[in-house]
Design a protein around this motif. Structure first.
Motif, PDB file in Angstrom:
ATOM      1  N   ARG A   5      -2.406  -0.410  -5.133  1.00  0.00           N
ATOM      2  CA  ARG A   5      -1.463   0.249  -6.038  1.00  0.00           C
ATOM      3  C   ARG A   5      -1.005   1.561  -5.400  1.00  0.00           C
ATOM      4  O   ARG A   5      -1.815   2.326  -4.875  1.00  0.00           O
ATOM      5  CB  ARG A   5      -2.108   0.541  -7.391  1.00  0.00           C
ATOM      6  N   VAL A   6       0.298   1.800  -5.426  1.00  0.00           N
ATOM      7  CA  VAL A   6       0.847   3.043  -4.878  1.00  0.00           C
ATOM      8  C   VAL A   6       0.216   4.233  -5.596  1.00  0.00           C
ATOM      9  O   VAL A   6      -0.108   5.243  -4.969  1.00  0.00           O
ATOM     10  CB  VAL A   6       2.390   3.053  -4.980  1.00  0.00           C
ATOM     11  N   LYS A   7      -0.001   4.099  -6.880  1.00  0.00           N
ATOM     12  CA  LYS A   7      -0.639   5.157  -7.671  1.00  0.00           C
ATOM     13  C   LYS A   7      -1.992   5.545  -7.071  1.00  0.00           C
ATOM     14  O   LYS A   7      -2.296   6.731  -6.908  1.00  0.00           O
ATOM     15  CB  LYS A   7      -0.812   4.674  -9.108  1.00  0.00           C
ATOM     16  N   LEU A   9      -3.054   5.059  -3.973  1.00  0.00           N
ATOM     17  CA  LEU A   9      -2.844   5.678  -2.663  1.00  0.00           C
ATOM     18  C   LEU A   9      -2.441   7.139  -2.815  1.00  0.00           C
ATOM     19  O   LEU A   9      -3.001   8.019  -2.159  1.00  0.00           O
ATOM     20  CB  LEU A   9      -1.782   4.914  -1.876  1.00  0.00           C
ATOM     21  N   LEU A  10      -1.482   7.402  -3.696  1.00  0.00           N
ATOM     22  CA  LEU A  10      -1.016   8.776  -3.882  1.00  0.00           C
ATOM     23  C   LEU A  10      -2.111   9.669  -4.443  1.00  0.00           C
ATOM     24  O   LEU A  10      -2.225  10.835  -4.054  1.00  0.00           O
ATOM     25  CB  LEU A  10       0.216   8.799  -4.782  1.00  0.00           C
ATOM     26  N   ILE A  22       9.208   9.587  -3.778  1.00  0.00           N
ATOM     27  CA  ILE A  22       8.516   9.136  -2.574  1.00  0.00           C
ATOM     28  C   ILE A  22       9.542   8.338  -1.772  1.00  0.00           C
ATOM     29  O   ILE A  22      10.507   7.807  -2.323  1.00  0.00           O
ATOM     30  CB  ILE A  22       7.260   8.298  -2.855  1.00  0.00           C
ATOM     31  N   TRP A  24       9.849   5.571   1.718  1.00  0.00           N
ATOM     32  CA  TRP A  24       9.182   4.791   2.734  1.00  0.00           C
ATOM     33  C   TRP A  24      10.233   4.229   3.666  1.00  0.00           C
ATOM     34  O   TRP A  24      11.404   4.111   3.325  1.00  0.00           O
ATOM     35  CB  TRP A  24       8.339   3.666   2.127  1.00  0.00           C
ATOM     36  N   ALA A  39       6.908   5.516  -9.222  1.00  0.00           N
ATOM     37  CA  ALA A  39       5.935   5.108  -8.211  1.00  0.00           C
ATOM     38  C   ALA A  39       4.514   5.100  -8.766  1.00  0.00           C
ATOM     39  O   ALA A  39       3.659   4.377  -8.264  1.00  0.00           O
ATOM     40  CB  ALA A  39       6.018   6.031  -7.000  1.00  0.00           C
ATOM     41  N   VAL A  44       3.251  -1.029  -9.446  1.00  0.00           N
ATOM     42  CA  VAL A  44       3.903  -0.829  -8.147  1.00  0.00           C
ATOM     43  C   VAL A  44       2.844  -0.984  -7.058  1.00  0.00           C
ATOM     44  O   VAL A  44       1.829  -0.294  -7.063  1.00  0.00           O
ATOM     45  CB  VAL A  44       4.598   0.540  -8.073  1.00  0.00           C
ATOM     46  N   LEU A  46       1.707  -1.850  -2.800  1.00  0.00           N
ATOM     47  CA  LEU A  46       1.912  -2.080  -1.376  1.00  0.00           C
ATOM     48  C   LEU A  46       1.173  -3.385  -1.125  1.00  0.00           C
ATOM     49  O   LEU A  46      -0.056  -3.415  -1.023  1.00  0.00           O
ATOM     50  CB  LEU A  46       1.337  -0.936  -0.538  1.00  0.00           C
ATOM     51  N   VAL A  65       6.624  -3.469  -0.215  1.00  0.00           N
ATOM     52  CA  VAL A  65       6.602  -2.770  -1.494  1.00  0.00           C
ATOM     53  C   VAL A  65       6.979  -3.769  -2.581  1.00  0.00           C
ATOM     54  O   VAL A  65       7.946  -4.516  -2.429  1.00  0.00           O
ATOM     55  CB  VAL A  65       7.596  -1.587  -1.490  1.00  0.00           C
ATOM     56  N   GLN A  75      12.763  -3.133  -2.363  1.00  0.00           N
ATOM     57  CA  GLN A  75      11.401  -3.502  -2.012  1.00  0.00           C
ATOM     58  C   GLN A  75      11.312  -3.874  -0.533  1.00  0.00           C
ATOM     59  O   GLN A  75      11.134  -5.036  -0.183  1.00  0.00           O
ATOM     60  CB  GLN A  75      10.961  -4.669  -2.895  1.00  0.00           C
TER      61      GLN A  75
END
Length: 77
Positions: A5-7, A9-10, A22, A24, A39, A44, A46, A65, A75
């Motif tokens: 999840r992008v969440k 990662l961030l 964000i 990419w 995001a 959401v 990766l 994405v 995406q």
């Protein structure tokens, strides 16, 4: 789809104070951005696999994405 999840990662790497978007860049040079609030949505991803199998080139190997509810052009792979 399976992936990170992008969440998550961030949250792990941190977000610069005042950040609103964000961005990419794909291996082919295509880039896209997304408002930070979007995001952070739970869905959401990766993605690095589909149907419990690693992505192949057609589906965006090694990573793509996934933004549910958005056009495919948002995406990149």
């Amino acid at each position: 789809w399976g992936g990170l999840r992008v969440k998550d990662l961030l949250q792990s790497v941190g977000v610069q104070a005042g950040a609103k978007f964000i961005q990419w860049e794909a291996a082919d040079g295509f880039y896209e951005s997304l408002p930070l609030g979007m995001a952070l949505d739970e869905d959401v991803l990766l993605a690095y696999n589909i149907n419990n199998e690693p992505l192949n080139a057609k589906h965006g190997f090694p990573l793509r994405v996934i933004l549910p509810g958005h056009f495919g052009m948002k995406q990149p792979r």
